[in-house]
Design a protein around this motif. Structure first.
Motif, PDB file in Angstrom:
ATOM      1  N   HIS B  41      -3.886  22.208  -3.595  1.00 56.89           N
ATOM      2  CA  HIS B  41      -3.350  22.829  -2.718  1.00 56.89           C
ATOM      3  C   HIS B  41      -1.940  23.135  -3.161  1.00 56.89           C
ATOM      4  CE1 HIS B  41      -6.500  20.875  -0.289  1.00 56.89           C
ATOM      5  NE2 HIS B  41      -6.363  21.875   0.473  1.00 56.89           N
ATOM      6  N   LEU B 130      -4.992  15.263   8.649  1.00 54.83           N
ATOM      7  CA  LEU B 130      -3.619  15.396   8.984  1.00 54.83           C
ATOM      8  C   LEU B 130      -3.172  14.456  10.360  1.00 54.83           C
ATOM      9  CD1 LEU B 130      -3.643  19.077   8.398  1.00 54.83           C
ATOM     10  CD2 LEU B 130      -2.209  17.331   6.901  1.00 54.83           C
ATOM     11  N   GLY B 160       2.310  22.724  10.177  1.00 53.81           N
ATOM     12  CA  GLY B 160       0.895  22.879  10.892  1.00 53.81           C
ATOM     13  C   GLY B 160       0.244  21.482  11.316  1.00 53.81           C
ATOM     14  N   GLU B 161       0.660  20.498  10.624  1.00 51.73           N
ATOM     15  CA  GLU B 161       0.174  19.104  10.640  1.00 51.73           C
ATOM     16  C   GLU B 161       0.712  18.634  12.132  1.00 51.73           C
ATOM     17  OE1 GLU B 161       1.123  16.268   7.775  1.00 51.73           O
ATOM     18  OE2 GLU B 161       0.129  14.655   8.836  1.00 51.73           O
ATOM     19  N   GLN B 163       0.827  19.877  14.764  1.00 52.59           N
ATOM     20  CA  GLN B 163       0.036  20.321  15.956  1.00 52.59           C
ATOM     21  C   GLN B 163      -0.932  19.191  16.311  1.00 52.59           C
ATOM     22  OE1 GLN B 163      -1.698  23.865  13.982  1.00 52.59           O
ATOM     23  NE2 GLN B 163       0.095  24.994  14.485  1.00 52.59           N
ATOM     24  N   GLN B 192       0.342  27.316   7.623  1.00 52.18           N
ATOM     25  CA  GLN B 192      -0.686  26.501   7.752  1.00 52.18           C
ATOM     26  C   GLN B 192      -1.804  26.700   6.743  1.00 52.18           C
ATOM     27  OE1 GLN B 192      -0.395  26.488  12.190  1.00 52.18           O
ATOM     28  NE2 GLN B 192      -2.563  25.919  11.779  1.00 52.18           N
ATOM     29  N   GLN B 193      -3.234  26.228   7.105  1.00 54.26           N
ATOM     30  CA  GLN B 193      -4.220  26.731   6.154  1.00 54.26           C
ATOM     31  C   GLN B 193      -4.509  28.236   6.127  1.00 54.26           C
ATOM     32  OE1 GLN B 193      -7.693  24.031   5.200  1.00 54.26           O
ATOM     33  NE2 GLN B 193      -8.451  25.364   6.796  1.00 54.26           N
ATOM     34  N   GLY B 194      -4.710  28.821   7.444  1.00 58.19           N
ATOM     35  CA  GLY B 194      -5.286  30.125   7.523  1.00 58.19           C
ATOM     36  C   GLY B 194      -4.113  31.140   8.119  1.00 58.19           C
ATOM     37  N   ASP B 195      -3.008  30.899   8.429  1.00 52.89           N
ATOM     38  CA  ASP B 195      -2.280  31.695   8.997  1.00 52.89           C
ATOM     39  C   ASP B 195      -0.714  31.161   9.130  1.00 52.89           C
ATOM     40  OD1 ASP B 195      -1.275  34.074  10.343  1.00 52.89           O
ATOM     41  OD2 ASP B 195      -2.856  34.071  11.839  1.00 52.89           O
ATOM     42  N   THR B 200      -0.427  30.822  15.099  1.00 50.96           N
ATOM     43  CA  THR B 200      -1.486  30.009  15.247  1.00 50.96           C
ATOM     44  C   THR B 200      -1.273  29.322  16.700  1.00 50.96           C
ATOM     45  OG1 THR B 200      -1.843  29.823  13.088  1.00 50.96           O
ATOM     46  CG2 THR B 200      -3.210  28.132  14.468  1.00 50.96           C
ATOM     47  N   ASN B 201      -0.322  28.296  16.759  1.00 50.80           N
ATOM     48  CA  ASN B 201      -0.066  27.505  17.787  1.00 50.80           C
ATOM     49  C   ASN B 201       1.367  27.113  17.473  1.00 50.80           C
ATOM     50  OD1 ASN B 201      -0.750  25.950  20.173  1.00 50.80           O
ATOM     51  ND2 ASN B 201      -1.361  24.162  19.218  1.00 50.80           N
TER      52      ASN B 201
END
Ligand SMILES: Cc1ncc(C[n+]2csc(CCOP(=O)(O)OP(=O)(O)O)c2C)c(N)n1
Ligand SMILES: [Mg+2]
Lengths: 318, 282
Positions: B41, B130, B160-161, B163, B192-195, B200-201
């Protein structure tokens, strides 16, 4: 095999069958929605997101919320396919799966992506070899472990049509398309893939094709092995298991812990109904670092390893 | 025996130079590992490199020869996917030989894709899922109070984590208990991973959230070594609350074609990309 995408050498990633089938279902029925945890890519739902952005609910990295939201969407008349790495779906959100989905008996479809040791080198936190043991005692939760793209497609179609909670493992480990003698899966029905009289190998998921190869290896040595596809963990085909014990020796093979999964289910059944010598092929516990194939070899989840377990079970016949 | 910060005798400007050099080494080392393993990563390795270098070479007290010394400062890598950077800083700090980094994710290697405390010294807890680091860190900080120790506890989370709800359960407990020797560092790279996180949130206003949970909040440039040393090095007894450092970072920081690009979350380099990156990381 319509939904399958070929990977190299005639092997398939069942996630492709999953996402194509889900898109086909979503096209036909606007109640179908997807719920994910930042797992659009790993669930291969990029195409779904493009076509129906509002029907793809990405709650972010929040699996407990994801499963609860799935239950709420079902309450609102949607058919939610909750798609997430199996380790987090079943581990992190286990109580939501139990209370909001299984116990509440809601119309939620749980899709455990890349289960077993599919994440290889990422290690035991990302492996999902405990999921079958965790989910097996949950009443109401129909549980399917498909072996190839056709069976994955069938399971997803079944889940959409069925009213109630379902868990489906969706594998990433490349598998061949198997020859099935049935043209649709039947709930709770094991499928005899190969007849045999000396031993019965009961397998599911990505181990089924290895079990079939093991039967060929055994045949070369004059041993007749029956191979049974135990894709249905719940409902469990009790009669097929008891019947398998008629060979006098049983081996279970699963991409899971040997404690509490398919091996446990078969052992419980036979202890009550028809005890025979048994060997359980699977993982003994947390595994070391390694690629998926390295780990399969290391723990004997190979045709040779399964054949050896079969010979051992046979040697223990009275 | 007494514990010391690795760079204790070094003074102001020299220390900044040292941390900068270590951060560069972390990036080069992590990317070499990811290139060889063709797994990892790297985006999150790079956003965290300056934070890790500051902690291990400018702030924390530890003895790599006595990794479980009861008085050590604790560090938890909650964003456990970024082992390229984490293993690199541990090796540079002397917890294990740098030569061992070559085994990253190889069969039977102790350098698993996610950190395992039973495999290597210097790892406090196994992470990877996470949202696990902060609760454990809160427990360590409570234990510190119970045993009247003066160690500090640091935890690095992804953004992102955050969340994950477990973080906020732990944050509430930390604020309630006024765990002033606890520091959360958020690697705020906005991906984050995808966006993007906000697509995302969304997390913003993130500082207000931490404040509402009882934290003292500092927002800094997570690649500014002087600012990192200043904020992370400040005496925790000067506050009566846990500290949250929102480190504004760039995912992929240091390599032009990787910066702020979500595909490098778990993207791995070709030989050409690797060579190009090594030219830029000097
Ligand atoms: C509980 C859990 N859910 C999902 C994942 C998969 N995952 C690994 S990294 C990642 C994105 C993390 O983003 P962030 O926290 O922002 O880290 P960074 O940007 O620093 O890499 C996800 C979703 C995980 N490791 N754990
Ligand atoms: Mg991030």
């Amino acid at each position: 095999m319509s939904a399958a995408t070929k990977t190299n050498e005639g092997l398939y990633d069942c996630r492709d069958a999953f996402s194509k089938t889900l898109e086909a279902l979503a096209e036909a029925d606007d109640r179908v929605v997807a719920v994910v945890n930042d797992s659009v890519g790993s669930s291969k739902l990029g195409g779904f997101k493009k076509r129906w952005p509002e029907r793809l609910v990405n709650v972010g990295i929040a699996e407990q919320n994801m499963v609860g939201v799935g239950a709420g969407l079902a309450n609102g008349g949607r058919i939610p396919f909750v798609s997430c790495a199996s380790c987090f779906l079943t581990g992190r959100a286990l109580e939501q799966v139990k209370a909001d989905v299984a116990y509440s008996n809601t119309n939620v479809k749980l899709c455990g992506q890349s289960p077993g040791i599919g994440y290889g080198e990422l290690g035991p936190t990302h492996h999902s070899i405990e999921d079958l043991a965790w989910l097996r005692p949950l009443a109401n939760l129909v549980t399917i472990v498909p072996s190839d793209p056709w069976e994955t497609e069938q399971a997803i179609r079944f889940a959409a049509a069925y009213e109630g909670p379902v868990f489906i493992r969706v594998s990433r480990y490349p598998v061949p398309a198997l020859e099935h003698k049935i043209d649709r899966i039947e709930p709770g029905k094991a499928e005899v893939m190969r007849e045999g009289t000396d031993v019965a190998i009961l397998a599911n998921g990505v181990m089924l094709h290895k079990a079939l190869r093991a039967a060929e290896v055994l045949a070369e040595g004059g041993v007749s092995a029956r191979v049974v596809n135990m894709a249905w963990m719940n409902p469990l085909d009790i009669e097929a298991i008891v019947d398998a014990a008629g060979t006098g020796a049983v081996v279970t093979v699963e991409e899971a812990s040997v404690r509490g999964g398919l091996g446990g289910a078969v052992a419980e059944t036979l202890a009550l109904r028809r005890p025979v010598p048994m060997e359980l092929v699977g993982f003994p516990g947390f595994v070391p670092t390694g690629t998926v194939d390295f780990l399969f070899d290391h723990f004997g989840l190979t045709a040779a390893g399964i054949a050896a377990a079969a010979r051992k079970a046979i040697s223990r016949k009275e | 025996m007494s514990l010391s910060t690795a760079s204790a005798p070094v003074s102001g400007a020299d220390r900044i130079d040292m941390v900068r050099a270590k951060a560069l080494n972390i990036r080069r080392s992590a990317f070499t590992m990811v290139h060889e393993a063709q797994l990892g990563h790297p985006g999150g390795d790079f956003s965290a490199a300056d934070i890790l270098a500051t902690l291990y070479f400018g702030v924390m007290r530890y003895d790599p020869n006595e990794p479980r010394h009861p008085d050590r400062d604790r560090f938890i890598m909650s964003k456990g996917h970024c082992t390229g950077a984490f293993y690199s800083v541990l090796a540079q700090a002397g917890f294990f030989p740098e030569a061992q980094l070559k085994t990253y994710m190889q069969p039977l290697s102790k350098l698993n894709g996610h950190p395992n405390r039973n495999y290597l010294p210097g790892i406090e807890t196994n992470t990877g899922p996470l949202g696990h680091g902060l609760p454990v860190a809160v427990g360590i900080a409570i234990a510190g109070k119970l045993t009247a120790k003066d160690y500090r506890t640091f935890v690095l989370t992804g953004d992102g984590e955050l969340q994950e709800g477990s973080n906020w359960e732990a944050a509430m407990a930390a604020g309630h208990r006024k765990l002033n020797r606890l520091t959360v560092i958020v690697d705020r790279n906005r991906l984050q991973q995808g966006d993007r996180t906000e697509a995302t949130n969304s997390l913003d206003p993130l500082d207000d959230k931490w404040r509402a949970f009882g934290f003292h909040v500092e927002m800094i440039d997570g690649h500014d070594h002087a600012a990192l040393l200043d904020v992370l090095g400040a005496d925790p007894e000067s506050r009566d609350k846990p500290l949250c450092v929102i480190a504004n970072t760039i995912k992929g920081k240091g390599v032009s074609f990787m910066e702020d690009n979500v595909s490098w979350h778990h993207g791995v380099p070709t030989d050409e990309q690797f060579a190009q990156a090594m030219k830029e990381l000097i």
